[in-house]
Design a protein around this motif. Sequence first.
Motif, PDB file in Angstrom:
ATOM      1  N   UNK A 262      76.774  61.429  77.357  1.00 22.93           N
ATOM      2  CA  UNK A 262      76.834  61.288  75.902  1.00 22.93           C
ATOM      3  C   UNK A 262      78.291  61.218  75.423  1.00 22.93           C
ATOM      4  N   UNK A 263      78.555  60.258  74.546  1.00 23.04           N
ATOM      5  CA  UNK A 263      79.899  60.080  73.994  1.00 23.04           C
ATOM      6  C   UNK A 263      79.920  60.430  72.512  1.00 23.04           C
ATOM      7  N   UNK A 264      78.930  59.935  71.782  1.00 22.44           N
ATOM      8  CA  UNK A 264      78.894  60.202  70.345  1.00 22.44           C
ATOM      9  C   UNK A 264      77.460  60.106  69.850  1.00 22.44           C
ATOM     10  N   UNK A 265      77.222  60.688  68.685  1.00 19.43           N
ATOM     11  CA  UNK A 265      75.911  60.616  68.057  1.00 19.43           C
ATOM     12  C   UNK A 265      76.119  60.549  66.552  1.00 19.43           C
ATOM     13  N   UNK A 266      75.328  59.721  65.888  1.00 14.69           N
ATOM     14  CA  UNK A 266      75.463  59.547  64.444  1.00 14.69           C
ATOM     15  C   UNK A 266      74.082  59.651  63.811  1.00 14.69           C
ATOM     16  N   UNK A 267      74.019  60.370  62.694  1.00 12.81           N
ATOM     17  CA  UNK A 267      72.754  60.636  62.007  1.00 12.81           C
ATOM     18  C   UNK A 267      72.625  59.704  60.815  1.00 12.81           C
ATOM     19  N   UNK A 268      71.401  59.161  60.642  1.00 10.59           N
ATOM     20  CA  UNK A 268      71.108  58.250  59.534  1.00 10.59           C
ATOM     21  C   UNK A 268      69.884  58.744  58.774  1.00 10.59           C
ATOM     22  N   UNK A 269      69.706  58.171  57.610  1.00 12.71           N
ATOM     23  CA  UNK A 269      68.498  58.435  56.842  1.00 12.71           C
ATOM     24  C   UNK A 269      67.280  58.001  57.642  1.00 12.71           C
ATOM     25  N   UNK A 270      66.148  58.666  57.396  1.00 13.00           N
ATOM     26  CA  UNK A 270      64.945  58.432  58.197  1.00 13.00           C
ATOM     27  C   UNK A 270      64.337  57.064  58.073  1.00 13.00           C
ATOM     28  N   UNK A 271      64.778  56.245  57.112  1.00 11.64           N
ATOM     29  CA  UNK A 271      64.228  54.893  56.957  1.00 11.64           C
ATOM     30  C   UNK A 271      65.252  53.811  57.286  1.00 11.64           C
ATOM     31  N   UNK A 272      66.289  54.183  58.064  1.00 16.02           N
ATOM     32  CA  UNK A 272      67.327  53.226  58.430  1.00 16.02           C
ATOM     33  C   UNK A 272      66.816  52.250  59.484  1.00 16.02           C
ATOM     34  N   UNK A 273      67.099  50.983  59.299  1.00 19.04           N
ATOM     35  CA  UNK A 273      66.696  49.969  60.280  1.00 19.04           C
ATOM     36  C   UNK A 273      67.637  50.008  61.479  1.00 19.04           C
ATOM     37  N   UNK A 274      67.097  49.680  62.644  1.00 22.03           N
ATOM     38  CA  UNK A 274      67.896  49.703  63.870  1.00 22.03           C
ATOM     39  C   UNK A 274      69.174  48.873  63.774  1.00 22.03           C
TER      40      UNK A 274
END
Length: 583
Positions: free
Chosen positions: A222-234
């Motif tokens: 693992x290098x990084x992780x980013x959180x998005x809103x639950x309805x974000x498109x890929x």
Amino acid sequence: MKRFSGAMHVATTRRQHKDKVYETHLLRRSYREDGKVKNETLANLSYLPAETIQVIRESLAGRHHVVAEDCFEIKRSLPHGHVAAVAAMANELKLPALLGPSCRERDIIYALIIARAIRPASKLATSRWFGDTTLGVDLGVVGISTDEIYAAMDWLYARQGTIEAQLAKRHLKEGSRVLYDLSSSWMEGTKCPLASYGYSRDHKRGKTQIEYGLMTDVDGRPISIEVFSGNTADPSAFVNAVNMTRDRFGLKELIMVGDRGMITRARIEAMRGLEGTNWITCLRSPQIRTLVDDEALQLGLFDETNLAAITHPDYPDERLIACRNPDLARLRANKREELLVATEKELERIKASVTERRIKGKEVIALKVGRVLDRHKMAKHFTLEFQDDSFSFVRDTNAIATEAALDGIYVIRTSVSQEELDDAKAVEAYKGLSVVERNFRNLKVIDLDLRPIYHYSENRVRAHVFCSMLALYVTWHMREALAPLMFGDEEIPERHDPVAPALRSRAAHAKDATKLGADGEVLHSFSTLLAHLGTLTRNTVEFTQGIQIEQLSVPTPLQRRVFELIGSPIPITIGGKSTEQKH
């Protein structure tokens, strides 16, 4: 006249008879008679147990004895081995320095990461657990409040960019392949701004969720992780990943690997303007159907090979590599047939109800049929007829045959040159996404249990996910180091056919069959190995004189082996300042 000196002792004599040696132990007293020292035998001790004779001998020499259980008291025993092992691995990775300068917040986050790797739970439950292990005592987090934990999470979130940049510097370089994928986890509560309804990869209906994109190197670190809103498109998430890799990590030459839903036509057009950015992805089924209709992909190719390079004017300056996996084709055909049969059974029940007049009305019938088709996703494979008092259905054999013709076929799409990555290597690079999927399983279910998420502050949700990723970073390296003690394949055979399923080595098959390692050690899962390590305790021992010492229980051979594989002595305390206790 006898004068007794009062000096008594145990005299031992030995005599040999044939091949045996006999010992005689006599209790004697010294006395003086007429100026001469003589000895008087008071008792023959030879028939007493050897331990009793030794006690008598030492007592006569002036030593004092007490009952063993009255000599000391074990004041406390705390589980130590599991937290010590994870901390040892974290120290090998220089995780404390990676987190930031030494401070109270760093100690709390360090403890949270270790706890997440061993016993994932809510922050409140974790704060209670700290007092039941040596981790809490050594890092000074016993009795910590949730307010302190939240303050430390805010500190971690502020440092996330710096930490991820250092990880990228460790494991990525110019021209590296970067793997990226998106997943989701459900939320508890309704206050978090990130929580939204969307496509749930956990199949958790009726719950809001967040989404997060995980970036790893080619091996899955693992290098990084980013959180998005639950309805974000890929595709939107993927754009952020590209920008992060170029801007935050400073990499101008890179190869992004993502699935067909992630790297869309629009995203590719955007990347074309970024010099040095290449991609590897896969076409969607409608795009593959277009290739077949335009005769760019001729299905007869797969009669002789399962991999072929093709071209099409819709993909200028790109390579297309068509593949057919017979095993995947059989799997999809069987799955489709199972779904068709299940759909037909439910439709037959509806048809019987219509015939018996229990269901009436065209709209009512259509609604019930629609629910069945939606559940099994088989609407495209049936021809339906509705009337107010009748209903009939039949398989659409043409539609089924059209879909079946593409079973097991996928097409890799890449901008990487043939010189840099040949066809077989490009296919293997795309299949490398499986390591990200494995990380998601470890992150969400197997090891770290990231879900569900209870925080409602946006930044603390991000900090929670990032903390879990750092725990994943530690456990990824632990799994690699402890592979000889677990069921994983340590010697994955080289693939001669990149399309065929991955092979397992003979050693891995032997592990599965015998449940033993190469050295005859009993094999474990990661969780059972941690559980066994937890039986290594640190004991606070108090002696009758009031002296206290910290004493580890004697490690088992397996516990010693774990620390050998990690490359660390068994520490008495967490934090890397102590040395292994000698036994």
